[in-house]
Scaffold this motif. Sequence first.
Motif, PDB file in Angstrom:
ATOM      1  N   THR A  23      -2.646  -1.240  -2.847  1.00 34.51           N
ATOM      2  CA  THR A  23      -3.711  -0.328  -2.439  1.00 34.51           C
ATOM      3  C   THR A  23      -3.199   1.099  -2.359  1.00 34.51           C
ATOM      4  O   THR A  23      -2.238   1.388  -1.621  1.00 34.51           O
ATOM      5  N   TYR A  24      -3.826   1.975  -3.132  1.00 34.57           N
ATOM      6  CA  TYR A  24      -3.527   3.401  -3.040  1.00 34.57           C
ATOM      7  C   TYR A  24      -4.379   4.006  -1.922  1.00 34.57           C
ATOM      8  O   TYR A  24      -5.594   3.770  -1.850  1.00 34.57           O
ATOM      9  N   VAL A  25      -3.735   4.758  -1.045  1.00 38.08           N
ATOM     10  CA  VAL A  25      -4.380   5.268   0.152  1.00 38.08           C
ATOM     11  C   VAL A  25      -4.358   6.794   0.145  1.00 38.08           C
ATOM     12  O   VAL A  25      -3.326   7.408  -0.141  1.00 38.08           O
ATOM     13  N   ASP A  26      -5.512   7.382   0.490  1.00 37.23           N
ATOM     14  CA  ASP A  26      -5.570   8.835   0.638  1.00 37.23           C
ATOM     15  C   ASP A  26      -4.823   9.277   1.893  1.00 37.23           C
ATOM     16  O   ASP A  26      -4.599   8.483   2.822  1.00 37.23           O
ATOM     17  N   GLN A  27      -4.464  10.542   1.942  1.00 40.51           N
ATOM     18  CA  GLN A  27      -3.881  11.132   3.139  1.00 40.51           C
ATOM     19  C   GLN A  27      -4.873  11.011   4.291  1.00 40.51           C
ATOM     20  O   GLN A  27      -6.044  11.355   4.154  1.00 40.51           O
ATOM     21  N   GLY A  40      -9.343   7.823   6.819  1.00 38.41           N
ATOM     22  CA  GLY A  40      -8.198   7.147   6.203  1.00 38.41           C
ATOM     23  C   GLY A  40      -7.293   6.461   7.190  1.00 38.41           C
ATOM     24  O   GLY A  40      -6.075   6.399   6.988  1.00 38.41           O
ATOM     25  N   PRO A  78      -7.912   6.601  -4.973  1.00 35.84           N
ATOM     26  CA  PRO A  78      -7.539   5.597  -3.981  1.00 35.84           C
ATOM     27  C   PRO A  78      -8.245   4.274  -4.230  1.00 35.84           C
ATOM     28  O   PRO A  78      -9.257   4.215  -4.930  1.00 35.84           O
ATOM     29  N   PRO A  89       0.695   5.963  -0.874  1.00 37.99           N
ATOM     30  CA  PRO A  89      -0.137   7.148  -1.099  1.00 37.99           C
ATOM     31  C   PRO A  89      -0.638   7.259  -2.528  1.00 37.99           C
ATOM     32  O   PRO A  89       0.064   6.880  -3.477  1.00 37.99           O
ATOM     33  N   VAL A  90      -1.831   7.786  -2.692  1.00 39.74           N
ATOM     34  CA  VAL A  90      -2.403   7.979  -4.020  1.00 39.74           C
ATOM     35  C   VAL A  90      -1.585   8.996  -4.817  1.00 39.74           C
ATOM     36  O   VAL A  90      -1.615   9.008  -6.051  1.00 39.74           O
ATOM     37  N   ALA A 133       0.847  -1.194   0.000  1.00 34.47           N
ATOM     38  CA  ALA A 133       0.000   0.000   0.000  1.00 34.47           C
ATOM     39  C   ALA A 133       0.875   1.234   0.000  1.00 34.47           C
ATOM     40  O   ALA A 133       2.031   1.207   0.452  1.00 34.47           O
ATOM     41  N   GLY A 179      -0.502   6.505   3.256  1.00 32.46           N
ATOM     42  CA  GLY A 179      -0.855   7.747   2.567  1.00 32.46           C
ATOM     43  C   GLY A 179      -0.178   8.971   3.125  1.00 32.46           C
ATOM     44  O   GLY A 179      -0.314  10.064   2.576  1.00 32.46           O
TER      45      GLY A 179
END
Length: 529
Positions: free
Chosen positions: A440-444, A469, A420, A372-373, A370, A514
């Motif tokens: 997995t792209y994760v938002d802040q 998040g 995300p 950050p987006v 995973a 993220g």
Amino acid sequence: MGNTPEGITLTPDGARAYVANRGSNTVSVIDTATDTVIDTITTGAGPTDVAISPDGTRAYVTVFDDGLVSVFDLASDTLVTDIPVGAGVTMAAVTPDGTRVYVTRQTTDTVSVIDTASNTVTDTVTVGTGPTGVVITPDGTRAYVASFSGSVSAIDTATNTVIATILAGDVPILLAVSSDGALVYVTNAGSSSVSVIDTATNVTTDNIGVSAQPRFPALSPDGAHLYVPNSGPDTVSVIDTATRTVVENIGAGDGPTGIAVVPAGTRAYVGNADGGTVDVMGTTVIPDQGPMAGGTTVTLTGHHLANATAVHFGTAQAVITANTATSVTVISPAGAGVVPVTVTTAGGTGTLGAFYYMPVPALTGISPDAGPVSGSDQEIVITGRNLAGAIDVYFGTTRAVIQSVSDTQVTVRAARAPAPGAVAVTVKTSGGSADGLFYTYVDQSTITDVSPSSGPITGGTGVTITGTGLTYTEQVTFHGTTAPFSVISDTTVTAVSPPSATEGTFDVTVTTPGGTSSGSFTYVAPPGI
């Protein structure tokens, strides 16, 4: 070879290669018939590039540290004169008529124009910030200069004025121009890509992804392939200029940087800046790898190939789709292992090289899984089997940049994603494609509340952190001290405050793939007597 070989240039007849060794203040001369160093020319401090006159009589060596362009007589490999140009002399290109040399000056954001009759600077052109590479179109009407600032300047050589500023990728550095002058290819060190500029409109029409830290690009004589050394993973990307796709990554030495293709198109010289060596790379079979099922479009380069009647990969016959006196294009048959590639004409049968049948890759793991987006410079390791020569890696539709490759792992960096969420990971090699993993792209993350917001300096307070998040929380700290925690949901994390040496209000920080986010917690001392 000397230390830190950078620019490599061939004489017009291809008989010699001149290599600028920046780290040892020399130029090595290679006899391409025997592939041996036959001379070593001493220069000033920091030679970076060699430009050779169209008649093959003069070499112009850019000497970065001394601010010179040194002129050498190639009949004797002796110094003719040093031309003072100024700080930051980087790369050079000679006009097709041999009357002028255009020289980039990286530290002054200018291009100097040298008159070769008088060996003096006669003009200066201001371009973008950090100019590095320069090429001149075959008709001599324009010079194109790549600058770190993200642009390529088109210079009208009749007036020595900038007539267009063209946006390229991130940190454009070096260039190649097609033989008809219609296209300019620009390597972008920051975005690990090659921009394609249409010289009729002076607009970037395409960006082709390669691997980390692309350097000097070089075209095959027929313009069918563009070779790009990638100094990060120690490979050379081979781009099919018709489809504008990478068809193969060829292993090179340590830090491949400069490259030059012989006029016959049968081999290339690759300078490895970190290794202090020059590789001789065969280009008679391109690509020389493909899946065992066959179906790869392969270009064979050589001599006396007209009217080829058969091409065999080992004992299996390939399908011929195009044929000239110097090349044959075929579709590879099914096969396995390493096999010779032979061409049969009325004059007989000859072996042009070898073809490697590659097994289908497979993926077994990814770490971390995973991030950050917005993308990240963190290296992500993908493990598996049969990964050598990896061409591309995708996280969903987003292309990741290859940093290093072995048969069992590929290291990449993830670029910015459109949104995300979990996406499939795909690795493409010459043997096929592999998937089955997810990233997995994760938002802040955000913190909206810390409750309770205070507790004793002895620690032990149970705290509920709310926000957004928080699902992928990796660490919680109070004033920099790690705290035990549990993820309850995407909006809630519980933690226990660690002891603090002092009272006061300090940051409570949550770290996720993220990024990090912070709230506050106040440590209170116990009452005294």
